[in-house]
Scaffold this motif. Structure first.
Motif, PDB file in Angstrom:
ATOM      1  N   UNK A  14      10.226  15.589  -8.995  1.00 47.69           N
ATOM      2  CA  UNK A  14      11.507  15.489  -9.694  1.00 47.69           C
ATOM      3  C   UNK A  14      12.330  16.767  -9.535  1.00 47.69           C
ATOM      4  N   UNK A  15      11.680  17.930  -9.411  1.00 47.48           N
ATOM      5  CA  UNK A  15      12.402  19.195  -9.272  1.00 47.48           C
ATOM      6  C   UNK A  15      12.823  19.468  -7.825  1.00 47.48           C
ATOM      7  N   UNK A  16      12.134  18.847  -6.873  1.00 44.93           N
ATOM      8  CA  UNK A  16      12.418  19.095  -5.464  1.00 44.93           C
ATOM      9  C   UNK A  16      13.744  18.461  -5.060  1.00 44.93           C
ATOM     10  N   UNK A  17      14.371  19.085  -4.099  1.00 42.31           N
ATOM     11  CA  UNK A  17      15.621  18.543  -3.580  1.00 42.31           C
ATOM     12  C   UNK A  17      15.294  17.633  -2.415  1.00 42.31           C
ATOM     13  N   UNK A  18      15.646  16.377  -2.539  1.00 40.19           N
ATOM     14  CA  UNK A  18      15.357  15.412  -1.488  1.00 40.19           C
ATOM     15  C   UNK A  18      14.012  14.744  -1.698  1.00 40.19           C
ATOM     16  N   UNK A  19      13.669  13.884  -0.779  1.00 46.07           N
ATOM     17  CA  UNK A  19      12.412  13.148  -0.850  1.00 46.07           C
ATOM     18  C   UNK A  19      11.297  14.009  -0.265  1.00 46.07           C
ATOM     19  N   UNK A  20      10.318  14.354  -1.080  1.00 40.68           N
ATOM     20  CA  UNK A  20       9.243  15.238  -0.652  1.00 40.68           C
ATOM     21  C   UNK A  20       7.935  14.478  -0.698  1.00 40.68           C
ATOM     22  N   UNK A  21       7.194  14.540   0.408  1.00 44.22           N
ATOM     23  CA  UNK A  21       5.871  13.930   0.455  1.00 44.22           C
ATOM     24  C   UNK A  21       4.844  15.041   0.335  1.00 44.22           C
ATOM     25  N   UNK A  22       3.964  14.944  -0.664  1.00 45.92           N
ATOM     26  CA  UNK A  22       2.980  15.983  -0.913  1.00 45.92           C
ATOM     27  C   UNK A  22       1.610  15.475  -0.496  1.00 45.92           C
ATOM     28  N   UNK A  23       1.015  16.138   0.473  1.00 44.77           N
ATOM     29  CA  UNK A  23      -0.315  15.759   0.951  1.00 44.77           C
ATOM     30  C   UNK A  23      -1.370  16.172  -0.074  1.00 44.77           C
ATOM     31  N   UNK A  24      -2.562  15.608   0.062  1.00 45.86           N
ATOM     32  CA  UNK A  24      -3.634  15.876  -0.898  1.00 45.86           C
ATOM     33  C   UNK A  24      -4.020  17.354  -0.917  1.00 45.86           C
ATOM     34  N   UNK A  25      -4.111  17.963   0.254  1.00 49.63           N
ATOM     35  CA  UNK A  25      -4.454  19.391   0.321  1.00 49.63           C
ATOM     36  C   UNK A  25      -3.393  20.263  -0.309  1.00 49.63           C
ATOM     37  N   UNK A  26      -2.139  19.901  -0.080  1.00 46.99           N
ATOM     38  CA  UNK A  26      -1.031  20.652  -0.676  1.00 46.99           C
ATOM     39  C   UNK A  26      -1.024  20.508  -2.185  1.00 46.99           C
ATOM     40  N   UNK A  27      -1.321  19.308  -2.654  1.00 50.28           N
ATOM     41  CA  UNK A  27      -1.361  19.089  -4.092  1.00 50.28           C
ATOM     42  C   UNK A  27      -2.454  19.937  -4.736  1.00 50.28           C
ATOM     43  N   UNK A  28      -3.602  20.022  -4.088  1.00 51.58           N
ATOM     44  CA  UNK A  28      -4.695  20.846  -4.604  1.00 51.58           C
ATOM     45  C   UNK A  28      -4.294  22.318  -4.633  1.00 51.58           C
ATOM     46  N   UNK A  29      -3.592  22.781  -3.601  1.00 51.66           N
ATOM     47  CA  UNK A  29      -3.146  24.171  -3.551  1.00 51.66           C
ATOM     48  C   UNK A  29      -2.118  24.449  -4.639  1.00 51.66           C
ATOM     49  N   UNK A  30      -1.211  23.514  -4.875  1.00 46.28           N
ATOM     50  CA  UNK A  30      -0.208  23.671  -5.935  1.00 46.28           C
ATOM     51  C   UNK A  30      -0.884  23.750  -7.295  1.00 46.28           C
ATOM     52  N   UNK A  31      -1.886  22.899  -7.514  1.00 49.68           N
ATOM     53  CA  UNK A  31      -2.614  22.920  -8.784  1.00 49.68           C
ATOM     54  C   UNK A  31      -3.342  24.239  -8.968  1.00 49.68           C
ATOM     55  N   UNK A  32      -3.946  24.744  -7.905  1.00 49.01           N
ATOM     56  CA  UNK A  32      -4.653  26.018  -7.972  1.00 49.01           C
ATOM     57  C   UNK A  32      -3.699  27.156  -8.301  1.00 49.01           C
ATOM     58  N   UNK A  33      -2.555  27.193  -7.618  1.00 52.22           N
ATOM     59  CA  UNK A  33      -1.571  28.241  -7.883  1.00 52.22           C
ATOM     60  C   UNK A  33      -1.022  28.159  -9.304  1.00 52.22           C
ATOM     61  N   UNK A  34      -0.829  26.939  -9.795  1.00 53.16           N
ATOM     62  CA  UNK A  34      -0.346  26.759 -11.159  1.00 53.16           C
ATOM     63  C   UNK A  34      -1.362  27.283 -12.164  1.00 53.16           C
ATOM     64  N   UNK A  35      -2.625  26.949 -11.956  1.00 54.57           N
ATOM     65  CA  UNK A  35      -3.668  27.418 -12.868  1.00 54.57           C
ATOM     66  C   UNK A  35      -3.841  28.929 -12.809  1.00 54.57           C
ATOM     67  N   UNK A  36      -3.732  29.509 -11.614  1.00 53.23           N
ATOM     68  CA  UNK A  36      -3.820  30.960 -11.494  1.00 53.23           C
ATOM     69  C   UNK A  36      -2.657  31.647 -12.204  1.00 53.23           C
ATOM     70  N   UNK A  37      -1.463  31.074 -12.067  1.00 55.03           N
ATOM     71  CA  UNK A  37      -0.297  31.634 -12.758  1.00 55.03           C
ATOM     72  C   UNK A  37      -0.470  31.557 -14.266  1.00 55.03           C
ATOM     73  N   UNK A  38      -0.910  30.403 -14.759  1.00 58.48           N
ATOM     74  CA  UNK A  38      -1.101  30.252 -16.203  1.00 58.48           C
ATOM     75  C   UNK A  38      -2.196  31.177 -16.721  1.00 58.48           C
ATOM     76  N   UNK A  39      -3.241  31.383 -15.912  1.00 58.62           N
ATOM     77  CA  UNK A  39      -4.306  32.290 -16.303  1.00 58.62           C
ATOM     78  C   UNK A  39      -3.800  33.727 -16.401  1.00 58.62           C
TER      79      UNK A  39
END
Length: 75
Positions: A14-39
């Protein structure tokens, strides 16, 4: 074990500009970065609370730290 942030994939789409397809590996990396930031945000808020000699981390500690982190990222 840390739980995955709710609706992370839909939030990113929803925040991305345009239609974005997120692969499974990318999604895992995004989740990891989010958790590291929150930590790191939680650790900084804990330090801020300790500076004020407070036994608990309150919302204003997290807000102050997040403002500082955002200023660092932009500046």
């Amino acid at each position: 074990m840390l739980k995955k942030p709710p609706k992370l994939k839909s939030t990113i789409r929803s925040k991305a500009k345009g239609n974005v397809d997120i692969a499974a590996g990318s999604e895992a990396m995004i989740e990891l970065l989010t958790l590291l930031f929150l930590n790191s945000l939680a650790e900084e808020a804990k330090a801020k609370a300790f500076e004020e000699k407070s036994a608990t981390i309150r919302a204003h500690h997290v807000k102050a730290v997040s403002k500082k982190v955002l200023r660092k990222a932009r500046g």
